[in-house]
Structure formats: C-alpha cells, structure tokens
Design a protein around this motif. Sequence first.
Motif, PDB file in Angstrom:
ATOM      1  N   UNK A  98      13.465   8.103  -9.557  1.00  0.00           N
ATOM      2  CA  UNK A  98      13.625   9.387 -10.231  1.00  0.00           C
ATOM      3  C   UNK A  98      12.556   9.551 -11.313  1.00  0.00           C
ATOM      4  N   UNK A  99      11.970  10.743 -11.448  1.00  0.00           N
ATOM      5  CA  UNK A  99      10.984  10.968 -12.512  1.00  0.00           C
ATOM      6  C   UNK A  99      11.638  10.888 -13.889  1.00  0.00           C
ATOM      7  N   UNK A 100      10.810  10.646 -14.903  1.00  0.00           N
ATOM      8  CA  UNK A 100      11.286  10.771 -16.282  1.00  0.00           C
ATOM      9  C   UNK A 100      10.713  12.069 -16.844  1.00  0.00           C
ATOM     10  N   UNK A 101      11.534  12.812 -17.571  1.00  0.00           N
ATOM     11  CA  UNK A 101      11.158  14.153 -17.995  1.00  0.00           C
ATOM     12  C   UNK A 101       9.979  14.128 -18.957  1.00  0.00           C
ATOM     13  N   UNK A 102       9.744  13.026 -19.631  1.00  0.00           N
ATOM     14  CA  UNK A 102       8.606  12.965 -20.548  1.00  0.00           C
ATOM     15  C   UNK A 102       7.275  13.026 -19.813  1.00  0.00           C
ATOM     16  N   UNK A 103       7.302  12.806 -18.483  1.00  0.00           N
ATOM     17  CA  UNK A 103       6.088  12.893 -17.670  1.00  0.00           C
ATOM     18  C   UNK A 103       5.913  14.246 -17.001  1.00  0.00           C
ATOM     19  N   UNK A 113      13.340   6.425 -14.598  1.00  0.00           N
ATOM     20  CA  UNK A 113      12.296   5.623 -15.213  1.00  0.00           C
ATOM     21  C   UNK A 113      10.918   5.954 -14.637  1.00  0.00           C
ATOM     22  N   UNK A 114      10.893   6.515 -13.436  1.00  0.00           N
ATOM     23  CA  UNK A 114       9.644   6.921 -12.821  1.00  0.00           C
ATOM     24  C   UNK A 114       8.675   5.794 -12.551  1.00  0.00           C
ATOM     25  N   UNK A 173      -6.711  -5.224  -0.796  1.00  0.00           N
ATOM     26  CA  UNK A 173      -8.078  -5.185  -1.334  1.00  0.00           C
ATOM     27  C   UNK A 173      -8.788  -3.848  -1.082  1.00  0.00           C
ATOM     28  N   UNK A 174      -8.298  -3.077  -0.118  1.00  0.00           N
ATOM     29  CA  UNK A 174      -9.003  -1.841   0.232  1.00  0.00           C
ATOM     30  C   UNK A 174      -8.258  -0.574  -0.144  1.00  0.00           C
ATOM     31  N   UNK A 175      -6.938  -0.634  -0.356  1.00  0.00           N
ATOM     32  CA  UNK A 175      -6.188   0.575  -0.680  1.00  0.00           C
ATOM     33  C   UNK A 175      -6.462   0.980  -2.125  1.00  0.00           C
ATOM     34  N   UNK A 176      -6.383   2.270  -2.397  1.00  0.00           N
ATOM     35  CA  UNK A 176      -6.631   2.783  -3.747  1.00  0.00           C
ATOM     36  C   UNK A 176      -5.424   2.527  -4.650  1.00  0.00           C
ATOM     37  N   UNK A 177      -5.678   1.963  -5.812  1.00  0.00           N
ATOM     38  CA  UNK A 177      -4.647   1.759  -6.830  1.00  0.00           C
ATOM     39  C   UNK A 177      -4.976   2.607  -8.049  1.00  0.00           C
ATOM     40  N   UNK A 178      -4.037   2.728  -8.951  1.00  0.00           N
ATOM     41  CA  UNK A 178      -4.290   3.474 -10.182  1.00  0.00           C
ATOM     42  C   UNK A 178      -5.103   2.620 -11.157  1.00  0.00           C
ATOM     43  N   UNK A 179      -5.672   3.280 -12.142  1.00  0.00           N
ATOM     44  CA  UNK A 179      -6.664   2.631 -13.004  1.00  0.00           C
ATOM     45  C   UNK A 179      -6.122   1.427 -13.758  1.00  0.00           C
ATOM     46  N   UNK A 180      -4.837   1.438 -14.041  1.00  0.00           N
ATOM     47  CA  UNK A 180      -4.261   0.333 -14.823  1.00  0.00           C
ATOM     48  C   UNK A 180      -3.823  -0.837 -13.943  1.00  0.00           C
ATOM     49  N   UNK A 228       0.811  -1.221   0.000  1.00  0.00           N
ATOM     50  CA  UNK A 228       0.000   0.000   0.000  1.00  0.00           C
ATOM     51  C   UNK A 228       0.839   1.263   0.000  1.00  0.00           C
ATOM     52  N   UNK A 229       2.116   1.160  -0.404  1.00  0.00           N
ATOM     53  CA  UNK A 229       2.953   2.359  -0.399  1.00  0.00           C
ATOM     54  C   UNK A 229       3.557   2.680  -1.759  1.00  0.00           C
ATOM     55  N   UNK A 230       3.879   1.692  -2.567  1.00  0.00           N
ATOM     56  CA  UNK A 230       4.569   1.901  -3.840  1.00  0.00           C
ATOM     57  C   UNK A 230       3.799   1.200  -4.946  1.00  0.00           C
ATOM     58  N   UNK A 231       3.719   1.860  -6.085  1.00  0.00           N
ATOM     59  CA  UNK A 231       3.129   1.251  -7.267  1.00  0.00           C
ATOM     60  C   UNK A 231       3.748   1.855  -8.509  1.00  0.00           C
ATOM     61  N   UNK A 232       3.492   1.280  -9.678  1.00  0.00           N
ATOM     62  CA  UNK A 232       4.051   1.827 -10.913  1.00  0.00           C
ATOM     63  C   UNK A 232       3.282   3.057 -11.374  1.00  0.00           C
ATOM     64  N   UNK A 233       3.963   3.938 -12.085  1.00  0.00           N
ATOM     65  CA  UNK A 233       3.329   5.151 -12.600  1.00  0.00           C
ATOM     66  C   UNK A 233       2.615   4.905 -13.921  1.00  0.00           C
ATOM     67  N   UNK A 234       2.807   3.714 -14.474  1.00  0.00           N
ATOM     68  CA  UNK A 234       2.157   3.347 -15.721  1.00  0.00           C
ATOM     69  C   UNK A 234       2.034   1.827 -15.742  1.00  0.00           C
TER      70      UNK A 234
END
Length: 519
Positions: free
Chosen positions: A288-293, A330-331, A474-481, A80-86
Amino acid sequence: MKNIYSFKLKYGLLAFAILLLTACGKEFLEEEVRTETSPTNFFNNDAEGELAVNGVYQLLHDNNLYRQRGLDDYYTHGADVVGPSRNVNGTIHNYLIAEGVADGNGPWTQLYRIVNNATEFLENIDGNEKIDTRDRYVGELLFLRALAYYHLTNLWGDVPYYRDVIPAIERSNLGRFDKDVIRTDMKTDLERAITLLPAELYSGSDSGRATKWAALALKAKFHLFDKEWQDCKDACDEILDFSPHQLVQDLDDLFAPRNEFNIESIWEVDFVSLQGGPLNTTRTDDYNPRIRDEPARRNNDTIIDGNTVTRVDYFQTEVLQADNEDMTGYGWSVPLPEIARRENWQTGDLRYDASIVTKYKGWELSFPYYKKNWNLDQAESLRGDHPENFIVFRLADIYLMAAEAENELNGPTNAYDYVNKVRERAFEPDQPWSGLTQDSFREAMYDERKFELCAEGHRRMDLIRWGILLDVVKTVEHRSFNNPAANIQAHHVLLPIPQQQLELNSNLLESDPTNNNYR
C-alpha cells in the motif's frame, strides 16, 4: 471470507500454543516442554486433534513467514520485479547478506517450529483411534511439514533434518543433511498426504485448510525445482484434469479483496480474524502507498473547479476519503522501473493493468505500485489490521509449470496448450504462442512467468533454478539508491546458516565449513 479458526477454538488454541510452542523458541533445538499437560494426555478426541493442527497453521502467520515481509524478503526482493521505494531493506535487496546480517534467522526459527510441532503431533495423531478424523489431520500435518522443509531447502540448501520425534539434546546437535535426501522424503510424505486429504474444496470455517490439490501443487513444486520433469507434469496434470479448480476469467476478480478462496486459488494462508484477533497481516502495508509520497507533485497547487487547492489535500479528502480509502501503507515494495513501464509488456497484455498502477482515479502517482497486492479500503482493511490472504498456489502457475515440464520432456508441440490457456485470459485479442523451438520456448517462459506471477513470491526462486539470477540482477534497472549488481555473487543463491544457530550448534559447519561460501 471465512477463516479456519472458530471462536470456540481461539482461546484453547492460545493455551495450547503456549504449552507446545515454547518447546521451540529461539533455541528451538534445545528446549523441551515442561508442563502438567503433555501430548500423552491431550490427543483424546477430534476437537483436540483439530486444535493441534490449527496451531501449526497459525505458525504460518508469524511476521517471519507470511504475515509480513519474512518470506517475501528472500523470494521476491533481490530479483527483477520488486524493490524498495526508498533506501530501506537495502541489506537484502543489495545482497549485503552475511552471517548475522539478514541471514534469515527469523524464518529459520519459525520454519523449524512448524517442523517440530508437526512431527510431534503426527506422532500422537497418526493411528490414534480416539480421533476419527485422524487421516485428514495427518495429511494436513504432512503437507505443513513438507512446506516448511520446502522453504528451508530453498533458502539454505542442506539443513538439519528429522521426521521422527527425537530428544531435544539430539535435535540441538544435528548437522546438515543433503537437501536431496530431505526433498525425496518430503515428496514421499506428500504422496501419502494426497491419499489422505479431501478432493472437495472446503467452505465456511474450514476454508484455508490444505486439500489434496494443495499437496499435489507442493509436490509439483518440489519436482519442478529438482528438474524431475515427468513427475512435475504428472502432478500438474492431475490438478488440471481432475480438480474443481478453474481459471478466474476476470483478472480484477482474481486479486480483488474479499474474493479470497476463489476457484483459481489452490491454497492460501488465511488472515481473517475476529475483531482485534492476532491473525491479521501487515504484508499489505508494504504494497500500500504511504500518503506522504502521493500523489505526484503532491505539494503543488492545482486548479479544481476554478478553485486553487493543494494537490495532496484534494487527493486525500476528495478522491480517496470520499470512497472511504486512504494510502496509509509503508510503500516499501513497489515494481522495479522496467516492469513498471507498460512498453516492456507485450501489446494487449491485460495483466499490466491488473498488476500495476501508475495513476489512480486520474491522478499520477509518484511511484508505481502492485495493484494486485494493495487494498486501500479503510473500513475493513486498516493499516496493521488487514484481512487479505496470501495466495501460495493458484491454477495459472500450475498451467505454466506443466508447460515448462512438457517442453523440457518433448519440446513445445504439446506445451502450447498449457501456456496458451493462461495467455487466452491475459490478452485481448488472444495472442497464443506458436512456432517456437524448445530453446526459444524455454526462454519465453522466463518472461511469461514474470508477467503472470510478479510479486506473488515466485520470481527469485525461478531465476535461481534457471541459473540466471546473477545475469538478471546485474542487467535490470534499479533505483538510484540501490545497487545489487555491484554486490551479488554466485553464493547468494543460498543464505548462510544463521549466526545465532551456529553459536548454538557448531555441528552445522561440519559438512560445510564455508557456510554456503559465506566464509
């Protein structure tokens, strides 16, 4: 920041690694060393002993362990702390794991390389009177082997086990051993390591070596996971009462690049290297963020000093590059939505700004990021060549483990002192705990450890040992993908024995034909 590998030893280490590590490649339980040089004619002095021990430390730098996402995939993602940005890394994050599919074969293989080499070297160093520093080397090898079995039993439960040198053919046919037996032996090994390792902190080229306090921290972790509360608290108290470690008072200093081996850090994997050396880390690039984002609405125009400019062009050239920074990562590993929102942290919690960033230098970002794990510096921390260490054990974790153990033993009365020491730094003004029951203290610790240690490799195993992983996912919010809630099952608290290992050794299914209920 220094590293435990001197220039003099670097190329000797490479040769020795070729000599010994080929004994445990993908078929690590099958092959034996065939070379003119062997352990029987190598361990003749301190330099050769140190070379061997350094070689085991270097195994930690593999992509499958601490250099890339290897262990982070299974310790941090899928909680419930880390997930992918895409839509990446979805097999692990979404619990689509199966035999041969994200089953951890890389970490398994590399961890057994550590077990194999540490065991081989212990056989040749322990009691070897040609090596004056043998006691310290033995302590380090015991620590490193225990660390490998710690990860193996955490991720797979019952696993093949040996602590004496045995023929390769026997290793290749080992079945699974009860993890409780393995962990009991590792605690015993760590007790011995504690007596052999120095209490003084290392400096200079020896920074990064395990001390007595690192061995105690690992021993405390074993006891914590096994709910041996008194033993866990005793190990923590010894660190808190007698070690030179102290809490760093400024949270920004705690995670600042170039401040590795600070007084709070008990043990970290050292990724400093010589120019072009092999010891850098790419894990930082995941955070680290990727500049394209970036920044938010990056392709929109904006007015700066009366001029119309494209947001991304201005942000990159005038904001970042002006300070010799860039977002070239890679973000992939970003905060999940709930922990990224300030309102979900207690009012006044300074750890939010030290951990998470949603705006940078006044510019809104498209994604939140873990500031504690990023480094945008383009002079000394280039993409794919980062010198940031991986902090494995730090003192705040020890305080929180002691608090949890004391509460389980005797209730919260004396446990407050431990947790409030951490919260004293975390809040302005101070907001100490009080008035809790044993149960409410236990449940409050669920969040306290999350906010103090988020994205540091503790969270998923904490949820597993508390028995709440499934409920949280099961209860934490995830991103749509992502939709791990639809897939996670009870058996996902362990990985399946990797398919490649099953093909090499059918005995791995003898004690459990279901392969941790994946069949």
